[in-house]
Design a protein around this motif. Structure first.
Motif, PDB file in Angstrom:
ATOM      1  N   SER A  14       2.119  -7.747  13.539  1.00 39.23           N
ATOM      2  CA  SER A  14       3.365  -8.479  13.772  1.00 39.23           C
ATOM      3  C   SER A  14       3.526  -8.837  15.243  1.00 39.23           C
ATOM      4  N   HIS A 120       7.196  -8.874   7.994  1.00 34.38           N
ATOM      5  CA  HIS A 120       5.734  -8.829   8.180  1.00 34.38           C
ATOM      6  C   HIS A 120       4.997  -7.989   7.161  1.00 34.38           C
ATOM      7  N   ARG A 208      -4.087   3.598  10.355  1.00 32.90           N
ATOM      8  CA  ARG A 208      -3.023   4.339   9.667  1.00 32.90           C
ATOM      9  C   ARG A 208      -3.432   4.515   8.209  1.00 32.90           C
ATOM     10  N   GLU A 282      -1.287  -4.726   1.827  1.00 33.77           N
ATOM     11  CA  GLU A 282      -1.472  -5.632   2.962  1.00 33.77           C
ATOM     12  C   GLU A 282      -0.657  -6.873   2.640  1.00 33.77           C
ATOM     13  N   SER A 283       0.390  -7.130   3.412  1.00 30.90           N
ATOM     14  CA  SER A 283       1.234  -8.279   3.073  1.00 30.90           C
ATOM     15  C   SER A 283       0.498  -9.592   3.300  1.00 30.90           C
TER      16      SER A 283
END
Ligand code: GMT
Length: 385
Positions: A14, A120, A208, A282-283
């Motif tokens: 983002s 995001h 992450r 995952e956007s």
């Protein structure tokens, strides 16, 4: 226009998108004011019409948790007043949309900038869903004058999880500077990364849990069992020690290079043969787009907005979440067939150029801003009550 931009300044999609957007807008003649607690990491040199305002925080001992959201609201307010901002564009809802709403409330309607919030990913799919944040996230999104999401998947998730009318959310995909992200970059680091001429697999993330970096190692071990290859891991985060331990346990540690945080990533991607992205969610998958623009085919999980970016069977291969063997097999297939690899590499560059270039997407943001400034964008003052 005079535009304020707030984002996370650290290593993350983002912040990258927000910074690149700000720089592109400044190139196009707008005045851009970044407001954040640190200088965004890609804001690395002087540019005309670009300003950075650091959010000041007094570390008073009473503040076990310093009130960043409030300090940010005050900073946005002050910048808006002093520089007569037309619009504040915040990236990642929490707490940025809330702070922008507070800043706008502090001003008289005629003097207040419009607020645009870009969603995001984890702000909707993870952090914003937590019961402690759900109501304020919903409220702050609803109070924005304009809302954008980086994929259709994320728009639909926002509607489903927060009850925000999907018709109010404009999908504006992430974009890439195709002059910078390209295959023919010089110098090439291949000889350093793979001195024996091995194929190079690459992964870039913040390590992450959502990125599943251990799965990257497992897929690589599958590829390595079929032939010579090297894995380059770029980035850092909480799961790095686990990934290193797994590489040891699977006997592939000598062929895995942990580079840590590294920018610019395009000079690495341009010499990779394959990009691995086995995320749980995952956007969008900006890293996959960066890889495609650099002519590197992608093997990824079929999750969230990834299928809106990676064309399965054309620019990469998509697999179910736990299909480790399938991902390794797809990787071997691409690496073992030069003709197939070239077709995927060229298709990735073409898709990046034709669908996701800055030249195509930045004007979409500009016209969205104009709609919002003209009173469109679907702001509903009391919708959330
Ligand atoms: O999860 C990250 O990698 C960071 C996060 C962010 O907000 O910085 O990334 C999200 O936004 C990126 C830019 O729009 C998207 O490309 C990523 O897909 C998205 N991450 C997730 O949805 C997990």
């Amino acid at each position: 226009m005079k535009i304020g931009i707030t984002c996370y300044p650290t290593y993350g999609g983002s912040g990258v998108v927000a910074t690149e957007l700000g720089l592109e807008l400044a190139e196009r003649g707008h005045e851009v004011h970044f407001v954040s607690y640190a200088q965004p990491f890609r804001l690395d040199r002087f540019r005309e019409r670009v300003y950075f305002h650091e959010v000041e925080m007094d570390p008073y001992p009473l503040f076990e948790h310093p009130p960043y959201s409030v300090a940010l609201a005050a900073a946005i307010h002050d910048v808006a007043v002093h520089h007569e901002l037309d619009l504040v564009h915040v990236h990642y809802a929490i707490p940025h949309a809330t702070s922008a709403w507070m800043a706008r409330e502090m001003l008289l309607p005629g003097r207040a900038p419009k607020v645009v919030t870009t969603l995001h990913g984890t702000d909707i799919t993870l952090t914003g869903k937590h019961p402690s944040l759900h109501s304020i996230t919903r409220f702050s999104i609803q109070k924005s004058d304009g809302i954008t999401a980086v994929s259709r998947f994320l728009r639909d998730e926002t509607e489903a999880s927060f009850g925000v009318n999907g018709g109010r959310i404009q999908v504006i995909p992430n974009f890439i500077d195709t002059q910078r992200y390209r295959r023919d970059r010089k110098p090439c680091h291949r000889a350093t990364l793979a001195p024996g001429g091995e194929k190079i697999l690459m992964h870039i993330s913040n390590f992450r849990p959502v990125k599943r970096v251990e799965e990257v190692i497992r897929v690589f071990a599958g590829v390595r069992s079929e032939g010579e290859a090297r894995l380059v891991m770029v980035g850092d985060g909480p799961d790095r020690p686990r990934a290193q331990a797994l590489a040891d346990a699977l006997g592939v540690a000598d062929d895995v290079l942990f580079l840590g945080k590294h920018t610019p990533v395009e000079e690495l991607l341009a010499c990779a043969d394959l990009f691995l992205l086995p995320s749980e969610s995952e956007s969008f998958g900006l890293a996959a787009l960066e890889a495609m623009a650099c002519g590197t085919p992608v093997v990824a999980t079929r999750v969230g907005g990834v299928p809106e970016v990676v064309v399965d069977g054309e620019t990469g291969f998509l697999h179910d979440l736990d299909d480790t063997e399938g991902m390794a097999a797809s990787a071997c297939r691409l690496l073992g067939d030069d003709g197939l690899w070239s077709r995927f590499s060229e298709a990735g560059q073409r898709v990046a150029r034709e669908e996701f270039s800055a030249a195509r997407i930045v004007p979409v943001y500009e016209s969205f801003y104009e709609t919002v400034l003209a009173g469109g964008g679907g702001s509903k003052t009391h919708e959330s009550e």
